[in-house]
Structure formats: C-alpha cells, structure tokens
Design an enzyme around this catalytic site. Structure first.
Site, PDB file in Angstrom:
ATOM      1  N   GLU A  28       3.359  -2.470   2.731  1.00 10.25           N
ATOM      2  CA  GLU A  28       3.367  -1.165   2.080  1.00 10.25           C
ATOM      3  C   GLU A  28       2.426  -0.221   2.811  1.00 10.25           C
ATOM      4  OE1 GLU A  28       3.057   0.717  -2.441  1.00 10.25           O
ATOM      5  OE2 GLU A  28       2.505  -1.372  -2.079  1.00 10.25           O
ATOM      6  N   ASN A 175      11.217   0.658  -7.470  1.00 15.85           N
ATOM      7  CA  ASN A 175      10.124  -0.300  -7.589  1.00 15.85           C
ATOM      8  C   ASN A 175       9.372  -0.044  -8.889  1.00 15.85           C
ATOM      9  OD1 ASN A 175       7.884  -2.176  -6.349  1.00 15.85           O
ATOM     10  ND2 ASN A 175       6.809  -0.340  -7.031  1.00 15.85           N
ATOM     11  N   GLU A 176       9.163  -1.079  -9.655  1.00 20.05           N
ATOM     12  CA  GLU A 176       8.384  -0.993 -10.899  1.00 20.05           C
ATOM     13  C   GLU A 176       8.718   0.263 -11.703  1.00 20.05           C
ATOM     14  OE1 GLU A 176       4.202  -1.662 -10.209  1.00 20.05           O
ATOM     15  OE2 GLU A 176       4.554  -3.660  -9.360  1.00 20.05           O
ATOM     16  N   TYR A 247       1.475 -11.275 -10.363  1.00 24.74           N
ATOM     17  CA  TYR A 247       0.245 -11.482  -9.611  1.00 24.74           C
ATOM     18  C   TYR A 247      -0.625 -12.535 -10.300  1.00 24.74           C
ATOM     19  CZ  TYR A 247       1.228  -7.481  -6.604  1.00 24.74           C
ATOM     20  OH  TYR A 247       1.799  -6.633  -5.685  1.00 24.74           O
ATOM     21  N   GLU A 304       6.952  -9.380  -5.308  1.00 26.00           N
ATOM     22  CA  GLU A 304       5.501  -9.179  -5.184  1.00 26.00           C
ATOM     23  C   GLU A 304       4.813 -10.322  -5.909  1.00 26.00           C
ATOM     24  OE1 GLU A 304       3.822  -5.336  -6.096  1.00 26.00           O
ATOM     25  OE2 GLU A 304       5.577  -4.261  -5.311  1.00 26.00           O
ATOM     26  N   GLN A 353      -0.113  -8.794   0.361  1.00 24.97           N
ATOM     27  CA  GLN A 353       0.801  -8.259   1.353  1.00 24.97           C
ATOM     28  C   GLN A 353       0.501  -8.894   2.691  1.00 24.97           C
ATOM     29  OE1 GLN A 353       0.892  -3.958   1.341  1.00 24.97           O
ATOM     30  NE2 GLN A 353       1.225  -3.864  -0.857  1.00 24.97           N
TER      31      GLN A 353
END
Length: 508
Positions: A28, A175-176, A247, A304, A353
């Site tokens: 990103e 995204n999200e 996460y 992610e 990432q």
C-alpha cells in the site's frame, strides 16, 4: 527436559489443493512501503531498475510470491489511477489523508506497479476505488490495462509507452467499505458492488477474478449479506470471491497494543492465542458461505492479515513501521497451518504488508540502505513447497497446553502437511517460550525414501534482525532421527523453545 507428542500423517490421502495464492502479499501507499521500500527512484544511489529497488525484488523472488495487492488498503479508495500515468514530471500531486497526511507526487503508478509485478513474477491484484471513485473510472482502468486493440484506453496506454496489454486477473471491488472505504452498511455496499461488477468486463481474453470487499474480522452478518446478493438474474454470481480482514491484535482492542520487541511472556502467549483464533474466523465465514454455496464455488480471501503493534519510537505514527521478532514468525506459521486446513474454501491471503509496514517480510534501513530479512520472511521461504500442493490430514496426540490468565488454553504445538510430485513437507511450530518439545512423526501410507529438516529460531522470543545483526533469527539445518514403527516410517524431531521447523520428505 522436553515434552513429547505424536503426529499421525497419512501420506496417501491428499485433500484440497493449497493455492499458492495463500502466500500472497500486500503493498500500500503507506509509510515507506512503496517510497523507500519498493521504489527508490531513478536518481537513487541504491541499485535499481527503472527506480525499482533490485535487492527487494531479488529477495521476494526467492519466496516465489504469487500475487501482489496494490494500491491499498484505505489508500485505494482515494486513489485515482489517471493521476499515476504519463510522464512523471507532469503527474499531479495528491494528499495521502489516511496515512500520515503527506503529499505524494504519484511517481509510482500503474506502469511502475505492473513492471514490479513482471520483475517479481507475481500476478497483479488491483484494488479499485469504490469509496471516492466512479464505475466508469474503474471500468476504464480494466480497459487500460488489459485490452489489446485500438480502444480509447488501449490507445492511451500505448501513448504512455506500453504496446502490449497486461494480464491482470485479480480485481478488488473497493476496500473496507464498512470503514475507511465509505462507512457503508452491508446492504448498500452489496448494491454498489453489483453495479461495479456489471461494468468490470473481461477484455481481450483477460479473465477477471472479481473480489467483493468483505467483513471486518468476525462480522459474519456482512458475509451473509454478500452471499445473499451474490446471484444475478441469470443465476450466475456477480463475484468470484469475497474477502475479510483479520489482524492479530492481542488484549482488549486497538489501544495499548504494545511494542514489537518489548513484551513479556504473558503477552507473548496472548498474541499466539489471538493468532490461532484466525482459524475460527475462517471456519465461521466458510460456514455462512456454505449455506448459499455448498459446492464451494465462491472463494474466501483473507487479503489483510498480520500483527499490528505500536510504531517504533521516533517514527511517524501514520507510517505504521514496526520491527519483526520470532514471535511474529510464529504468528505467521500458525496462520499458514490454518490456511492449509481450510484450503477447500480459502483461496487467497495477503500479509500486511510486504516492506516496512506492519508484519513485513522485508525492512529497508533508512540510515544504511541495508535490506533486512525478517523472521517472517524465513517462514515464507521455508514453506514454498506448500504452494499448490495438496493438504494432508495431521492428527495430533499428547500436545501440551498453556493456560492463560483468563483461563483460555493454548496448544503449544501447531502442525500442517502437504504433498506434491512424490514429495511432502511438514511444518511444525513449538509455541512454548521456554521448553523444547519432541514430536514423533508417524508417517503412514507411503514409503519414505529420504528426509531433511530445517529450523528457524532465535535466542529469545524477542529476537529480531537488524542491519547490525542481520542473522539474529536465521535458518539452519536441523537433526532428525528416522525410526521404524508398526505403520511404516517414523521421524523423531526435537523442537527447541519458540521455534519453527520444516521436514521435507522424498516419497517412493
């Protein structure tokens, strides 16, 4: 003194194929991931090819990375691709409002990303702008990249120096959207995603694999809404897959996550327990999808995942730079074990990432320009033989457990296995911070003609690599003992505290 456990592996009963795309990556426009990580510019003294850093590419090629997701993340929903094409000196600047509120010059854009993917041998995964963009904008990006005749966007691509169309299979529809991608309710996003999907068309033989932006962690209602809105009037699905993000954030939430390198044993175990709960998320999202898609034709994508610690002292908070320890390596290893067990539904995963941000596999030292391979990097490298192999069932007996302060229990061993082309790979993690564990691998169904083991560990769970100590956590060959048993073949392996090992087998 070590604990003993037994693992039964049926070498002759392969299951689902472990897609290589479960070992995907994410880059990103965030902190020093692109600028200072992948991209150093054409005037840099760091060895590069057209501004792309050579040693980063070489290190990632050793991982055989299958795909790279770009440009975000949250950044994707404020990125307008036309700003990143054409002569660099003429590209407009923009504000990266999500990550550091900095101004960037769009030096790294579509052509640079596609060259990077070609250098890596990785398939591009492009996240389109749904939050602040338009259907036309994303549709034209597909045309620009993948159409090979004289259409308007193909002509514009040629004007910018690329005659041949690229193959770009993976496309994320936003995204999200429940958060930084628009603060949408699931029903609103489903309608929007259906509209976008309609205008994302296959061009010149390039088959799009469309990924709808899915849930935050355990929001199974979001997955349910996507699956309900999946079908078109002709019965075909709008999407090929749906995603979710998970996460590893131990404790009670996003405040007080702790430092990457400074933590006690209790926090270490809390982290590993949190990481292992990712498997529950995968299973429960899969269960929701099974209601609508029992044949598992729609893929689940975890695009992610990784640890998220407080940033390193003295760095910009919005850049999300963190170190990477043996603890992070074991977070990665237990994730991969879960991915292997759910390969019938989970088709892609992307660590967050790749360089200099969150659980990176690579760090670039800003003072010395040295490239650092993190402990997580080595787990990816050791697991390459799992790519596109078929998962093997592993039955564990006698696994020790650790009881945490809240009464939760953590299994101290994690294993998975796969087979391909008369070979097999067994991955083993000892999560015990202080004690070694012996494992007897009870190998059944096929004759083993040869075996070898490799081990990854450091002096402590906090051990990490730096420019000054690049091999504090490294890989070495590891001794194993082959023994006969009643079922054919056995291998005894001793796993030191906080270690990760792979055993490779040649099968007859």
């Amino acid at each position: 003194m070590s604990e003993s456990a037994r693992a039964v592996v049926d070498l002759d009963a392969p299951g689902a194929t472990i897609s290589r795309h479960l070992y995907g990556h994410f880059a990103e426009h965030l902190g020093r991931c692109i600028y200072g990580g992948f991209w150093v510019g054409e005037d840099s003294s760091v060895p590069h090819t057209n501004g792309i850093r050579n040693d980063v590419v070489e290190a990632l090629r050793r991982l055989d990375i299958p795909n790279l997701r770009w440009p975000g993340g949250c950044f994707a929903d404020e990125y307008h691709w036309r700003d990143g094409i054409g002569p660099r000196e003429e590209r407009p600047r923009m504000v990266n409002s999500h990550w550091g509120d900095i101004v960037e010059d769009n030096a790294f854009g579509t052509h640079e990303f596609m060259q990077l993917c070609e250098m890596l041998g990785a398939e591009p995964y492009v996240s389109g702008n749904v939050g602040s963009g338009t259907v036309q904008e994303m549709s034209q990006w597909v045309e620009y990249l993948t159409r090979d005749d004289d259409s308007p966007m193909a002509a514009l691509r040629r004007q910018n120096g690329r005659d041949e169309a690229w193959r770009v299979p993976f496309w994320g529809i936003g995204n999200e959207p429940w958060g930084c991608g628009g603060q949408l309710r699931p029903e609103a996003y489903v309608e929007l995603a259906r509209q976008y999907s309609t205008y994302l068309r296959d061009q010149s033989g390039n088959r799009l694999y469309k990924i709808a932006a899915g849930a935050d962690a355990g929001d199974y209602g979001w997955t349910d809404a996507l699956m309900k809105g999946m079908a078109r009037n002709d019965g075909k699905p709008f999407f090929d897959a749906i995603s979710f993000h998970q996460y590893t954030v131990p404790g009670k939430g996003w405040s007080g996550r702790g430092r990457a390198t400074e933590f006690d044993t209790a926090w270490y175990y809390e982290t590993l327990l949190t990481a292992k709960r990712t498997e529950e998320r995968i299973r429960r999202h899969s269960d929701v999808m099974d209601v609508y898609d029992p044949d598992k034709t729609i893929g689940l994508v975890l695009d992610e995942w990784g640890t998220w610690w407080d940033v390193e002292p003295g760095t910009v908070p919005g850049f999300l730079y963190q170190q990477n320890t043996m603890r992070d390596a074991l977070v990665a290893s237990v994730h991969f074990d879960a991915f292997h067990r759910h390969a019938d539904r989970l088709v892609m995963a992307n660590i967050a990432q790749t360089v200099n941000v969150l659980q990176s596999v690579l760090l670039t030292d800003p003072e010395t320009d040295e490239l650092i391979l993190t402990p997580t990097y080595h787990v990816f490298e050791m697991n390459r033989a799992h790519h596109d192999a078929r998962a093997l069932d592993v039955r564990m007996h006698g696994v020790g457990r650790r009881t945490l302060e809240d009464g939760s229990e953590l299994d101290l061993l994690s294993l998975s296995a796969s087979t391909k082309d008369d070979e097999a790979l067994i991955s083993l993690s000892n999560l015990d911070a202080t004690q070694s564990h012996e494992v007897m691998l009870d190998l059944r169904g096929r004759r083993v003609a040869g075996s070898a083991a490799r081990l990854l560990t450091g002096d402590t769970v906090q051990a990490h690599n730096t420019a000054a100590s690049p091999d504090a956590v490294g890989v070495r060959r590891h001794a194993i003992q082959e023994v006969a048993n009643d079922f054919g073949h056995g291998i005894r392996i001793e796993l030191p505290p906080h270690s990760y090992a792979t055993v490779s087998l040649q099968l007859a």
